[in-house]
Design a protein around this motif. Structure first.
Motif, PDB file in Angstrom:
ATOM      1  N   ARG A 438       0.867  -1.206  -0.112  1.00  0.00           N
ATOM      2  CA  ARG A 438      -0.032   0.020  -0.245  1.00  0.00           C
ATOM      3  C   ARG A 438       1.006   1.356   0.014  1.00  0.00           C
ATOM      4  O   ARG A 438       1.875   1.447   0.850  1.00  0.00           O
ATOM      5  CB  ARG A 438      -0.757   0.050   1.314  1.00  0.00           C
ATOM      6  CG  ARG A 438      -2.315  -0.052   1.103  1.00  0.00           C
ATOM      7  CD  ARG A 438      -3.005   0.103   2.405  1.00  0.00           C
ATOM      8  NE  ARG A 438      -3.303   1.473   2.442  1.00  0.00           N
ATOM      9  CZ  ARG A 438      -4.643   1.992   1.602  1.00  0.00           C
ATOM     10  NH1 ARG A 438      -4.940   1.361   0.726  1.00  0.00           N
ATOM     11  NH2 ARG A 438      -4.810   3.196   1.751  1.00  0.00           N
ATOM     12  N   ILE A 439       0.442   2.022  -0.953  1.00  0.00           N
ATOM     13  CA  ILE A 439       1.717   3.218  -1.020  1.00  0.00           C
ATOM     14  C   ILE A 439       0.818   4.604  -0.569  1.00  0.00           C
ATOM     15  O   ILE A 439      -0.618   4.825  -1.447  1.00  0.00           O
ATOM     16  CB  ILE A 439       2.013   3.292  -2.560  1.00  0.00           C
ATOM     17  CG1 ILE A 439       2.441   2.022  -3.250  1.00  0.00           C
ATOM     18  CG2 ILE A 439       3.111   4.570  -2.567  1.00  0.00           C
ATOM     19  CD1 ILE A 439       3.735   1.419  -2.297  1.00  0.00           C
ATOM     20  N   THR A 440       1.370   5.237   0.162  1.00  0.00           N
ATOM     21  CA  THR A 440       0.694   6.607   0.487  1.00  0.00           C
ATOM     22  C   THR A 440       1.492   7.683   0.066  1.00  0.00           C
ATOM     23  O   THR A 440       2.622   7.641   0.152  1.00  0.00           O
ATOM     24  CB  THR A 440       0.555   6.800   2.135  1.00  0.00           C
ATOM     25  OG1 THR A 440      -0.199   5.421   2.554  1.00  0.00           O
ATOM     26  CG2 THR A 440      -0.366   8.001   2.307  1.00  0.00           C
ATOM     27  N   VAL A 441       0.731   8.619  -0.698  1.00  0.00           N
ATOM     28  CA  VAL A 441       1.547   9.407  -1.348  1.00  0.00           C
ATOM     29  C   VAL A 441       0.889  10.860  -0.750  1.00  0.00           C
ATOM     30  O   VAL A 441      -0.329  11.172  -1.109  1.00  0.00           O
ATOM     31  CB  VAL A 441       1.395   9.752  -3.137  1.00  0.00           C
ATOM     32  CG1 VAL A 441       2.146  10.796  -3.552  1.00  0.00           C
ATOM     33  CG2 VAL A 441       1.896   8.367  -3.392  1.00  0.00           C
ATOM     34  N   SER A 442       1.923  11.652  -0.166  1.00  0.00           N
ATOM     35  CA  SER A 442       1.523  12.682   0.443  1.00  0.00           C
ATOM     36  C   SER A 442       2.227  14.015  -0.165  1.00  0.00           C
ATOM     37  O   SER A 442       3.435  14.088  -0.545  1.00  0.00           O
ATOM     38  CB  SER A 442       1.727  12.866   1.973  1.00  0.00           C
ATOM     39  OG  SER A 442       1.566  14.217   2.347  1.00  0.00           O
ATOM     40  N   VAL A 443       1.350  14.833  -0.701  1.00  0.00           N
ATOM     41  CA  VAL A 443       1.815  15.923  -1.517  1.00  0.00           C
ATOM     42  C   VAL A 443       1.491  17.119  -1.026  1.00  0.00           C
ATOM     43  O   VAL A 443       0.391  17.559  -0.959  1.00  0.00           O
ATOM     44  CB  VAL A 443       1.067  15.926  -2.963  1.00  0.00           C
ATOM     45  CG1 VAL A 443       1.589  16.907  -3.970  1.00  0.00           C
ATOM     46  CG2 VAL A 443       1.178  14.352  -3.513  1.00  0.00           C
ATOM     47  N   ALA A 444       2.606  17.908  -0.728  1.00  0.00           N
ATOM     48  CA  ALA A 444       2.598  19.369   0.222  1.00  0.00           C
ATOM     49  C   ALA A 444       2.905  20.380  -1.230  1.00  0.00           C
ATOM     50  O   ALA A 444       3.256  20.006  -2.441  1.00  0.00           O
ATOM     51  CB  ALA A 444       3.550  19.550   0.984  1.00  0.00           C
ATOM     52  N   THR A 445       2.118  21.482  -0.946  1.00  0.00           N
ATOM     53  CA  THR A 445       2.380  22.431  -1.867  1.00  0.00           C
ATOM     54  C   THR A 445       3.814  23.336  -1.442  1.00  0.00           C
ATOM     55  O   THR A 445       3.881  23.695  -0.287  1.00  0.00           O
ATOM     56  CB  THR A 445       1.500  23.476  -2.170  1.00  0.00           C
ATOM     57  OG1 THR A 445       0.200  22.718  -2.728  1.00  0.00           O
ATOM     58  CG2 THR A 445       1.664  24.398  -3.345  1.00  0.00           C
ATOM     59  N   PHE A 446       4.902  23.587  -2.018  1.00  0.00           N
ATOM     60  CA  PHE A 446       6.039  24.392  -1.872  1.00  0.00           C
ATOM     61  C   PHE A 446       5.571  25.783  -1.442  1.00  0.00           C
ATOM     62  O   PHE A 446       4.608  26.358  -2.083  1.00  0.00           O
ATOM     63  CB  PHE A 446       7.087  24.421  -2.943  1.00  0.00           C
ATOM     64  CG  PHE A 446       7.960  25.627  -3.007  1.00  0.00           C
ATOM     65  CD1 PHE A 446       8.881  25.436  -1.782  1.00  0.00           C
ATOM     66  CD2 PHE A 446       7.900  26.636  -3.714  1.00  0.00           C
ATOM     67  CE1 PHE A 446       9.860  26.431  -1.848  1.00  0.00           C
ATOM     68  CE2 PHE A 446       8.846  27.716  -3.582  1.00  0.00           C
ATOM     69  CZ  PHE A 446       9.795  27.455  -2.868  1.00  0.00           C
ATOM     70  N   VAL A 447       5.907  26.407  -0.239  1.00  0.00           N
ATOM     71  CA  VAL A 447       5.875  27.580   0.416  1.00  0.00           C
ATOM     72  C   VAL A 447       7.315  27.997   0.581  1.00  0.00           C
ATOM     73  O   VAL A 447       8.117  27.839   1.123  1.00  0.00           O
ATOM     74  CB  VAL A 447       5.256  27.571   1.671  1.00  0.00           C
ATOM     75  CG1 VAL A 447       5.289  28.982   2.334  1.00  0.00           C
ATOM     76  CG2 VAL A 447       3.835  26.839   1.477  1.00  0.00           C
ATOM     77  N   PRO A 448       7.529  29.276  -0.131  1.00  0.00           N
ATOM     78  CA  PRO A 448       8.963  30.208  -0.103  1.00  0.00           C
ATOM     79  C   PRO A 448       9.194  30.499   1.151  1.00  0.00           C
ATOM     80  O   PRO A 448       8.062  31.453   1.575  1.00  0.00           O
ATOM     81  CB  PRO A 448       8.974  31.068  -1.241  1.00  0.00           C
ATOM     82  CG  PRO A 448       7.375  31.214  -1.599  1.00  0.00           C
ATOM     83  CD  PRO A 448       6.654  30.035  -1.326  1.00  0.00           C
ATOM     84  N   LYS A 449      10.177  30.317   1.732  1.00  0.00           N
ATOM     85  CA  LYS A 449      10.291  30.818   3.040  1.00  0.00           C
ATOM     86  C   LYS A 449      11.563  31.691   3.251  1.00  0.00           C
ATOM     87  O   LYS A 449      12.544  31.392   2.492  1.00  0.00           O
ATOM     88  CB  LYS A 449      10.598  29.639   4.009  1.00  0.00           C
ATOM     89  CG  LYS A 449       9.269  28.846   4.265  1.00  0.00           C
ATOM     90  CD  LYS A 449       8.347  29.233   5.522  1.00  0.00           C
ATOM     91  CE  LYS A 449       7.299  28.579   5.518  1.00  0.00           C
ATOM     92  NZ  LYS A 449       6.688  28.010   6.635  1.00  0.00           N
ATOM     93  N   PRO A 450      11.163  32.781   4.235  1.00  0.00           N
ATOM     94  CA  PRO A 450      12.454  33.642   4.428  1.00  0.00           C
ATOM     95  C   PRO A 450      13.741  33.072   4.630  1.00  0.00           C
ATOM     96  O   PRO A 450      13.666  31.926   5.393  1.00  0.00           O
ATOM     97  CB  PRO A 450      11.991  34.681   5.365  1.00  0.00           C
ATOM     98  CG  PRO A 450      10.750  34.085   5.766  1.00  0.00           C
ATOM     99  CD  PRO A 450      10.234  33.037   4.945  1.00  0.00           C
TER     100      PRO A 450
END
Ligand code: SF4
Ligand code: SF4
Lengths: 606, 224
Positions: A438-450
């Motif tokens: 079972r493969i869980t794929v967790s996809v976040a969205t990039f947030v540019p950080k200081p």
């Protein structure tokens, strides 16, 4: 407990959040205390009590005979309503005094989506929100990762602690004690504090428009730069001998050992990697002592090894071997640390869990080698496939993969490669795992950080986030995959607040006024509310020119801006930069600027 | 060696769930260095079992658990050691050795005593309660939609008069795995019967658990 109080708590969700009186709390006699801190965590009890930084500061401050630290967490909406309905004030769990009666109210700023909770806690604690409306004490101070771009909160805070709080709380408390003794004015106190290392006093800086941003300019002799403070030797630094033991099982109940601080793998999107440099380890010997004491004082039955990248600890094999065996007889085990992507780590995991096979987590972050080079995630396809094969062969069947979309230079091909990689991992599992994987794929969205090499990058527009998520959804149909992601709107808000300037203050205030609370809780987040207040105010989601003045230029992490620019440049050539732990120093500036040293205990790393 | 412990659960700690309580007790046992035995298997667990779960918000003078130790220890010492690691609200009342073959407390409990206080909202409450007490049946639709006669489950009831805006009851009711009165159900029923004169929630205090013995009801420490 009287009837009214009992009835009130019966009416809220999870009353145990508001009860306090846990094992190992510290309550001092008021007349012995010269300076009292309210350590405030702008999220619910369970989240705050899992946080190591809070435990360290709580016990450190309380270790001084004349200082006291108490805890307070964000009340959930139901509790807030009760307090407001009867005109009650938000109070700490120890002495149950309202926040406005403390000398210092210190907020832990772990992420941007907690800012409306900060305002709410001040308001409920009987404290005027804007610094200029306040008289005398308490001082409102903020620390943690969020303090590295303090400008969006500048209107509401008196001081920010830049860096690791352990180094700053004592001198800060001493100055406040003196101010109380000698009856200093608030202005005089703030001016003094502004000259203490690592303390930023926003009211002593004027926000001047410079291009795209309002940037702080010092006045009244305030220092032009505020330098990060850090613990020079983690080995010698304070670590609690006791933890407060929450009653509720909703909090991770384990002994947390901080095995290292800092990570210099240099992933170019990573805020923590840049602001906590350089790497400082704690030795196995020290950790053994700490574990022994903490197990006795807490009664916990699990140990976990914490750091930004635990498997990079130079003594990780010894650590895992020791802690998975030493207390076996009394039923105390080791929790699995998060893993780097190689077979060495799978071997480690195998040692921790000889029989029970829960899921393994890997973070390739990007789907293609090109993009992994762009972000400096130094792993290749073969490593990854070898690691998952090893995991499947050792009996794991559930694997979790972490990715990001919206990274600089990303094309649809890169997004599709995430789906292909997940499919390939699944296929490998079908061939080698004992049961259907079972493969869980967790996809976040990039947030540019200081303070990162990607601080100049744009935040992905909402339509693009959704389109790319859909793209993946189409590729990963079927029961064998579980796809999860964060809401695009809250990610974008995070990006806007992270790189905000002082002009965002009124928007945050307005959002709080209109009812925003717990913005990091997806079911509480109200995108329409925020889009309305942001339309009126500032905030950037666009790319920023490399030569543009930034609102956080006066805050120094030790890492040079020129290094960030160089890394940004290298990212466009898809060239990677090695970790300075194993290889040589690549001159980020941190060690020189902060007179710090990388501290490693073991010999060569594998 | 097997021990049985009776302790209180009072004050703010009435808000601990059964799982929270179990965990809290295990932590205290570990801090106290009490040598409890672990189960065999991949995931060894202490062999502890509580008598009868208590709803969140309810207090108790009589929580019981059984625990298997891996060595023989003097019970007197254990009580002190454990008490030193527990908050005052979970005071240990008794700790004694029981026979190894003594069935788990859970399996033997058949009844419990409760004090129950309900908020009185208007002057009609007294009359409504008196009417309620003499009804032949107390029909109640439980959470799963089954109709039950609660009167069969309440073996004894005493109305303690209305004091300080609270109507008090002392009941002995069926408890355990075969027949069980959920004290919360009882509160709801009274509230409904009082037609607006009595509010909720009711505050519950458990005072004792009972076994069925040869001569009638026995407490878990009466050695039967
Ligand atoms: S490995 Fe990369 S992402 Fe993880 S903490 Fe280190 S720099 Fe950050
Ligand atoms: S100055 Fe050199 S050794 Fe120190 S953190 Fe930066 S790159 Fe690493």
């Amino acid at each position: 407990m009287n009837w009214e109080k009992w009835q009130e708590l019966m009416a809220v969700e999870k009353p145990i959040r508001y009860v306090g009186r846990e094992w190992n709390i510290i309550q001092k006699e008021p007349d012995e205390v010269r300076v009292a801190w309210a350590l405030s965590f702008p999220d619910v009890y369970e989240v705050g009590m899992s946080h190591l930084g809070l435990k360290i500061l709580y016990h450190l401050i309380n270790s001084h005979p004349h200082l006291a630290a108490e805890r307070v967490f964000a009340p959930w909406r139901d509790r807030e309503q009760q307090l407001r309905a009867r005109g009650g004030l938000l109070h700490t769990l120890e002495s149950r005094r309202p926040l406005c009666e403390f000398d210092i109210v210190g907020f832990s700023l772990q992420h941007e989506l907690s800012y409306t909770n900060v305002l709410n806690m001040l308001d409920l604690g009987g404290i005027p929100l804007r610094g200029e409306e306040r008289k005398g004490l308490p001082l409102i101070v903020g620390g943690g990762p969020g303090a590295f771009n303090p400008e969006p909160l500048a209107d509401f805070f008196d001081c920010f602690f830049i860096g690791e709080g352990e180094e700053m709380v004592e001198p800060f408390s001493r100055t406040v004690a003196r101010a109380k003794n000698e009856n200093w004015s608030r202005g005089k106190l703030l001016k003094r504090l502004a000259h203490q290392p690592g303390i930023y006093v926003p009211s002593l800086y004027r926000a001047e428009q410079k291009g795209q941003f309002f940037c702080p300019v010092p006045r009244d002799n305030a220092p032009a730069r505020v330098e990060k403070q850090l613990v020079h030797s983690l080995e010698e630094s304070f670590f609690p001998e006791k933890f407060v033991v929450p009653y509720t099982t909703a909090v991770h109940d384990r002994v947390i050992l901080e095995v290292a601080r800092g990570c210099s793998r240099g992933c170019r999107f990573c805020h923590a990697g840049m602001i906590y440099r350089p790497v400082r380890e704690r030795s196995l010997e020290k950790l053994k002592e700490q574990a022994h004491r903490l197990l006795r004082t807490t009664g916990y039955s699990e140990i976990s090894l914490l750091s930004l990248s635990t498997t990079d600890h130079s003594q990780i094999e010894d650590l895992v071997q020791y802690f998975s065996g030493a207390y076996q007889e009394i039923g105390v085990g080791l929790a699995l640390p998060s893993l780097r992507l190689d077979s060495f780590c799978v071997e480690l995991a195998r040692q921790v869990q000889t029989v029970r096979k829960t899921g393994l987590t890997f973070a390739p972050e990007a789907g293609t080698q090109r993009l992994r080079n762009v972000i400096n995630k130094g792993i290749n396809h073969e490593d990854l496939m070898e690691a998952v094969s090893a995991a499947f062969r050792s009996g794991w069947t559930s694997v979790k993969l972490y990715f990001m979309i919206g990274l600089p230079t990303e094309t649809d091909e890169d997004v599709q490669a995430i789906g292909e990689l997940a499919r390939e991992v699944w296929k490998r599992g079908k061939e080698t795992a004992p049961r259907r994987p079972r493969i869980t794929v967790s996809v976040a969205t990039f947030v540019p950080k200081p303070h990162t090499p990607f601080q100049w990058e744009p935040v992905l527009p909402l339509s693009e986030i959704t389109r790319k998520q859909k793209l993946l959804q189409k590729m990963l149909r079927g029961k064998q995959f579980e796809l999860s992601w964060h809401g695009g709107e809250s990610t974008r808000l995070e990006g806007i607040l992270a790189r905000g300037d002082r002009s965002l203050g009124p928007s945050i205030y307005q959002a709080w006024k209109s009812g925003a609370r717990f913005d990091s809780w997806s079911e509480e987040f109200d995108p329409d509310l925020w889009s309305e207040v942001l339309n009126e105010g500032g905030g950037v989601d666009r790319g920023i020119a490399l030569d543009q003045n930034l609102p956080w230029d006066h805050i120094s992490t030790g890492v040079e801006k020129s290094f960030l620019q160089k890394e940004r440049h290298r990212s466009r050539e898809a060239s990677t930069t090695a970790d300075c732990r194993g290889a040589r120093c690549h001159g980020c500036g941190c060690c020189g600027n902060l007179k710090a040293l990388v501290q490693i205990f073991g010999g060569e790393r594998p | 060696m097997k021990i049985r412990v009776r302790h209180r659960k009072l004050g703010p700690l009435v808000f601990l769930s059964q799982l929270d309580l179990l965990n809290t007790m295990l932590q205290a046992l570990r801090r106290a260095g009490i040598p409890f035995a672990l189960s065999e298997g991949f995931n060894p667990k202490p062999r502890i079992s509580y008598g009868l779960p208590l709803p969140v918000g309810a207090g108790s003078l009589a929580e019981y658990f059984d625990l298997i130790l891996k060595e023989v220890v003097a019970p007197g010492q254990l009580k002190e050691k454990l008490q030193a690691q527990l908050p005052e609200f979970l005071r240990v009342e008794k700790l004694w050795e029981i026979a190894d073959r003594e069935p788990a407390i859970q399996a033997r409990v058949c009844a419990a005593d409760y004090y129950i206080w309900m908020p009185v909202l208007d002057a009609g409450a007294q009359e409504h309660i008196e009417d309620f007490l003499v009804q032949k049946q107390w029909n109640f639709l439980d959470r799963r939609g089954r109709e039950k006669d609660l009167k069969k489950l309440v073996w004894e009831i005493e109305f303690l008069k209305i004091k300080q805006g609270l109507a008090g009851f002392k009941i002995t009711a069926a408890a355990g795995s075969r027949e069980n009165l959920r004290p919360g159900d009882f509160c709801e029923l009274i509230k409904k019967s009082a037609k607006g004169s009595i509010g909720s929630p009711g505050r519950i205090l458990r005072c004792e658990l009972y076994y069925r013995g040869s001569g009638g009801l026995l407490t878990p420490f009466s050695g039967g």
